[in-house]
Design a protein around this motif. Structure first.
Motif: not given
Length: 334
Positions: A144-145, A150-152, A172-175
């Motif tokens: 997730x980290x 990558x999203x940034x 915390x994103x959906x995982x």
């Protein structure tokens, strides 16, 4: 011969020149093919091999032990799915798998809560692999980290603030993670390990063993994505297609069953926005906006900006047995 680009995540964390080169390569890969190999992510090869061995250990359990944690027990879509128990495009996939998500408190069904709240809840864990819980939850958190980094970088590549997606992922994103076994197709009439599909979230990271099988649809046909030691395969999901108004494209991909006398194992990690989030439509600069043709329109697979609704749609269609057991009064609405 065409092949996926290789990006080194350490360049994103490097100096100005290497960071800018990474952003440029990422923008090109995400726009043109939607897939790439990722190295420099900080996950040691030994840990990757540990995850693949744990995957093999789980699927080697006796069937009664796997069925004790079968997904049909869980309204949260966590647990074991037997061979050909998941559907893609209405056809059974020739794989067995074990799904986990974050460990969460149960939201009891209520008229005051949207139905997708039932996706939240605990995982199921096999009794005879006690180490599995701590290893996989830590692995999921580490991936997730990486996905958030990558999203940034993708936000910057789209000429947005680095924080453009922060409000949609919160703390915390959906995982969601799958351990997967693809049996040798010589034992079966079908070679559909997984049928052609797009992933519903922001990003997917896949760890492959030594066996090929993953293929990506391109303008020139299906491109094989062979394993690269130490690298994850990363692909763009539908939520990024929505957020960029189609500038970034979620790409169809599939898995063909292994032909050799061996099985194929992989671990796929899916990262999305939080279930209660709504995907933003980013204000792209004019020269990028002109190239954005809107998200793909498929009447058989509508895209929803509300994340929980989009995730539940995919779960219900992929697992009709779980839908029948826990969502019978709702499944026809998706």
């Amino acid at each position: 011969m065409e092949q996926l680009p290789v990006l080194n995540l350490s360049d994103w964390h490097g100096d100005g020149r290497s960071r800018q080169a990474f952003i440029s390569k990422l923008a090109d890969a995400a726009r043109k093919i939607g897939f790439f190999y990722l190295t420099g992510h900080g996950i040691e090869l030994a840990r990757q091999q540990q995850i693949l061995q744990l995957t093999k250990d789980f699927f080697a359990l006796p069937m009664p032990e796997k069925l004790a944690v079968e997904m049909t027990n869980s309204p949260h879509f966590r647990g074991y799915t037997r061979l050909q128990g998941e559907l893609t495009l209405g056809r059974p996939d020739l794989r067995e798998q074990f799904d986990i998500m974050k460990e969460e408190a149960i939201h009891m069904p209520s008229h005051d809560l949207p139905i997708w709240c039932q996706l939240q809840g605990p995982n199921q864990w096999p009794q005879n692999l006690p180490q599995m819980k701590s290893i996989l939850l830590r692995w999921q958190q580490d991936l997730a980290a990486i996905s958030v980094s990558l999203l940034k970088a993708l936000a910057v590549a789209l000429e947005q603030p680095e924080t453009a997606f922060d409000a949609t992922i919160g703390n915390s994103p959906y995982q969601h993670m799958k351990l997967i076994r693809y049996p040798n197709s010589k034992r079966h009439t079908s070679a559909q390990g997984v049928g052609a599909h797009k992933d519903p979230g922001y990003l997917t990271l896949v760890l492959q063993d030594e066996q090929s099988g993953l293929e990506v649809q391109t303008d020139n046909g299906w491109l094989s994505v062979p394993p690269v030691a130490g690298a994850f395969v990363v692909n763009i999901g539908e939520l990024l297609e929505l957020a960029s108004n189609g500038y970034l494209k979620a790409t169809n991909h599939r898995v063909t069953s292994p032909q050799a006398g061996v099985d194929r194992y992989s671990c796929a990690f899916f990262m999305a926005a939080q279930l209660n989030a709504t995907v933003p439509l980013l204000p792209l600069p004019e020269y990028l906006a002109r190239q954005a043709q809107g998200p793909a329109s498929d009447p058989l697979n509508p895209l929803f900006n509300q994340v929980g609704q989009n995730v539940l749609k995919g779960r219900l269609r992929s697992h009709p047995d779980v839908a029948k057991a826990h969502y019978a009064s709702f499944a026809d609405a998706i």
